[in-house]
Write a protein that holds these residues in place. Structure first.
Motif, short mmCIF file in Angstrom:
data_model
loop_
_atom_site.label_atom_id
_atom_site.label_comp_id
_atom_site.label_asym_id
_atom_site.label_seq_id
_atom_site.Cartn_x
_atom_site.Cartn_y
_atom_site.Cartn_z
N ALA A 1 2.15 70.63 -28.12
CA ALA A 1 0.82 70.06 -28.36
C ALA A 1 -0.23 71.12 -28.60
O ALA A 1 -1.11 70.97 -29.46
CB ALA A 1 0.42 69.16 -27.19
N GLU A 2 -0.16 72.23 -27.87
CA GLU A 2 -1.21 73.25 -27.96
C GLU A 2 -0.89 74.34 -28.99
O GLU A 2 -1.68 75.25 -29.19
CB GLU A 2 -1.43 73.90 -26.58
CG GLU A 2 -2.10 72.96 -25.60
CD GLU A 2 -3.39 72.35 -26.13
OE1 GLU A 2 -4.24 73.13 -26.64
OE2 GLU A 2 -3.55 71.13 -26.06
N ASP A 3 0.24 74.24 -29.66
CA ASP A 3 0.54 75.21 -30.72
C ASP A 3 -0.47 75.04 -31.86
O ASP A 3 -0.88 73.93 -32.19
CB ASP A 3 1.96 75.00 -31.26
CG ASP A 3 3.02 75.48 -30.30
OD1 ASP A 3 2.69 76.30 -29.41
OD2 ASP A 3 4.18 75.04 -30.41
N THR A 4 -0.84 76.15 -32.47
CA THR A 4 -1.84 76.09 -33.54
C THR A 4 -1.27 75.41 -34.78
O THR A 4 -0.16 75.70 -35.21
CB THR A 4 -2.32 77.51 -33.89
OG1 THR A 4 -2.84 78.13 -32.70
CG2 THR A 4 -3.42 77.48 -34.94
N ALA B 1 -11.67 78.65 -36.98
CA ALA B 1 -11.53 77.69 -35.88
C ALA B 1 -10.06 77.32 -35.77
O ALA B 1 -9.46 76.80 -36.70
CB ALA B 1 -12.37 76.45 -36.14
N GLU B 2 -9.49 77.64 -34.62
CA GLU B 2 -8.05 77.43 -34.39
C GLU B 2 -7.84 76.04 -33.79
O GLU B 2 -8.28 75.76 -32.68
CB GLU B 2 -7.55 78.52 -33.42
CG GLU B 2 -6.11 78.87 -33.58
CD GLU B 2 -5.70 80.05 -32.71
OE1 GLU B 2 -4.48 80.25 -32.58
OE2 GLU B 2 -6.57 80.75 -32.16
N LEU B 3 -7.19 75.18 -34.57
CA LEU B 3 -6.99 73.80 -34.15
C LEU B 3 -5.52 73.55 -33.87
O LEU B 3 -4.65 73.94 -34.65
CB LEU B 3 -7.48 72.84 -35.23
CG LEU B 3 -8.96 73.01 -35.63
CD1 LEU B 3 -9.31 72.11 -36.79
CD2 LEU B 3 -9.87 72.72 -34.44
N SER B 4 -5.24 72.88 -32.79
CA SER B 4 -3.87 72.67 -32.34
C SER B 4 -3.24 71.46 -33.01
O SER B 4 -3.91 70.63 -33.65
CB SER B 4 -3.85 72.47 -30.82
OG SER B 4 -4.46 71.22 -30.50
N GLN B 5 -1.92 71.33 -32.85
CA GLN B 5 -1.22 70.14 -33.31
C GLN B 5 -1.83 68.89 -32.69
O GLN B 5 -2.04 67.88 -33.37
CB GLN B 5 0.27 70.24 -32.96
CG GLN B 5 1.04 71.29 -33.73
CD GLN B 5 1.35 70.86 -35.16
OE1 GLN B 5 1.36 69.68 -35.48
NE2 GLN B 5 1.60 71.83 -36.02
#
Length: 514
Positions: free
Chosen positions: A167-170, A186-190
């Motif tokens: 879930a928290e992987d980019t 901006a780094e957004l996760s799965q």
């Protein structure tokens, strides 16, 4: 599994013959789209692309963007979408800053030489190892070291299972100004991206039998999440429009019976103006099918909203979001009262509060800065922990926007703390322009502000202080800036001044320039 591409795989399996994409009146069904994505994914792996690698893509709204985007996702890599109007040095900055190891670039043509600029930026970035060109039919000479995207599509490597992601992987890195300085990723996760697509689907009540239209660029956070990812999630058809021309948009909406339209206010203004003069042959058919129109990116003039609703007999819902919030954070909801001029209420799972400059929550009706907390808040700015710590505090995203919240929880944007200029839905960051112009040999100092524009909402204006003895004219500076900055970004308006208002510490007082 949190891989965004599993939404595509699901539709390929269960509704494979349903239309996925429509482009220039040709269509791809979900099974074919998934097969093409698999072919590109196999080639990316053959290049050595691994999970968590960053892969940039620069492409207008064509099937190749969707295919490339989801192929990057399938292999577990991180998609870095680039604005197709970036020039060579700007491309190089984004590639280096994001640690991109590959760039998929549309070849372009004489009017949009994006491939030329992308290759220039690629050549200036040693860390980016692979250049993949999407041939456009322009037949321009291709770099000898370029891989050919179109050839990849013709291979027979049809099987590829999406790589498992947490879930928290980019998932993606979207470039934005944040609150200050040069563009940041901006780094957004799965989880960020999946939850936002699910929220947008529920918000617009989009079903597999619907047809949406992409007039917003898919490299932009709004188009990417609310339009493309939501359509792929819902299993609906998506009409791709590479360039916004009101007549073409209305023809496509009529022909393909579009049910969902999303755009920025300038697009609604353009469609409304065309409809008033030439739209009689389209209006009835479009109105018969259109279920909802969605506006974001900037505040829509209330009069325009009312006219559009009346002309097309369709509800227009306004909302709000940032790249840092995946992007959608608040919207007027179809099933509740819609308040013109308001960005509505927070999405389910999202909390908002309004605070003063001390961080204390203010009473309803009072103005303050908007803070956001929820499943949509970004992981942070890529490789910028200090700037992330300023923007996201105890889980709360500081938006830099001044708002007020009424007694019903509807939010109204009053002003912006940050200096970002929004021109036709595109963010322009004054510091990018200022740093570019400071490299001009005749420029001593420059300050850039946004001024109102009746068509684009805002326009960039530069105030330039020349070096002693310099004779450069404002017209020459406009031409110089145009050659170095994206077409939406360079200042069309330049004043050459003899001084700039400053504080005692030397900070330019931009508010006195407005």
């Amino acid at each position: 599994m949190y891989n965004l591409a599993t939404n595509l795989e699901r539709n390929a399996e269960f509704r494979g013959h349903d239309t996925a994409l429509i482009f220039n009146d040709e269509s791809l069904n979900y099974r074919t789209l998934n097969t093409l994505v698999n072919r590109v994914a196999n080639h990316l792996v053959a290049l050595g692309i691994q999970p968590d690698d960053k892969v940039a893509i620069s492409c207008p709204n064509t099937p190749a963007f969707v295919i490339g985007y989801y192929a990057i996702q399938k292999v577990g890599a991180v998609t870095v979408p680039l604005n197709i109007m970036l020039k060579g040095p700007e491309v190089a900055y984004h590639l280096a800053d994001s640690d991109a190891v590959a760039l998929i670039s549309f070849e372009g043509n004489c009017t949009l030489p994006s491939g030329e600029f992308c290759y220039e930026g690629f050549s200036e970035t040693p860390s980016c190892q692979h250049f993949i060109t999407i041939e456009s039919g322009a037949n321009s000479p291709l770099p000898a070291d370029a891989h050919r995207f179109n050839q990849w599509l013709e291979t027979d490597q049809d099987h590829f299972d999406a790589v498992y992601r947490h879930a928290e992987d980019t998932c993606v890195i979207l470039y934005t100004s944040g609150t200050t300085g040069r563009a940041k990723g901006a780094e957004l996760s799965q989880s960020n991206m999946l939850c936002n697509a699910q929220a947008c689907q529920a918000l617009t009540n989009q079903k597999g039998t619907d047809v949406s239209i992409a007039i917003l660029p898919l490299f932009h956070t709004f188009g990417q999440s609310l339009i493309m990812n939501t359509s792929i999630l819902a299993g609906s058809a998506l009409v791709l429009i590479p360039r916004f021309v009101p007549k073409n948009v209305m023809q496509q909406m009529q022909k393909h019976k579009v049910t969902h339209l999303a755009g920025v206010p300038t697009m609604f203004i353009g469609l409304l103006a065309f409809a008033e003069k030439h739209g009689a042959e389209y209006i009835d058919d479009i109105a018969a099918n259109l279920k909802v129109a969605i506006s974001g990116g900037a505040s829509m003039p209330v009069e325009i909203l009312k006219q559009f609703e009346t002309k097309l007999n369709v509800p227009v819902i306004e909302g709000y979001g940032l790249s840092e919030s995946s992007p959608v954070a608040a919207f007027n909801h179809l099933e509740y009262e819609r308040k013109p001029g308001s960005i509505g209420q927070p999405l389910p799972g999202v909390t908002m509060k309004v605070v003063d400059d001390k961080g204390r929550e203010v009473p309803r009706g009072k103005e303050g800065e908007l803070l956001i907390r929820g499943h949509n808040v970004m992981k942070g700015y890529y490789k910028k922990p200090e700037e992330t710590a300023v923007t996201v505090v105890d889980g709360w995203l500081h938006t830099g926007d001044i708002v007020r919240m009424d007694e019903d929880g509807y939010v109204f944007v009053v002003d912006r703390l940050k200096e970002v200029i929004i021109r036709g839905g595109f963010n322009i960051y004054p510091r990018d322009i200022e740093e570019t112009f400071m490299t001009h040999p005749d420029v001593h100092m420059v300050a850039v502000i946004g001024i109102p524009h009746k068509t684009y909402g805002e326009e960039a204006k530069a105030f330039v202080l020349l070096k002693d003895g310099a004779q450069t004219t404002a017209k020459e500076l406009v031409t110089w800036g145009k050659a170095r900055l994206a077409d939406y970004k360079y200042p069309r308006l330049i004043d050459i001044v003899t001084d700039l208002p400053m504080t005692a510490t030397g900070k330019i007082l931009k508010r006195l320039l407005k």
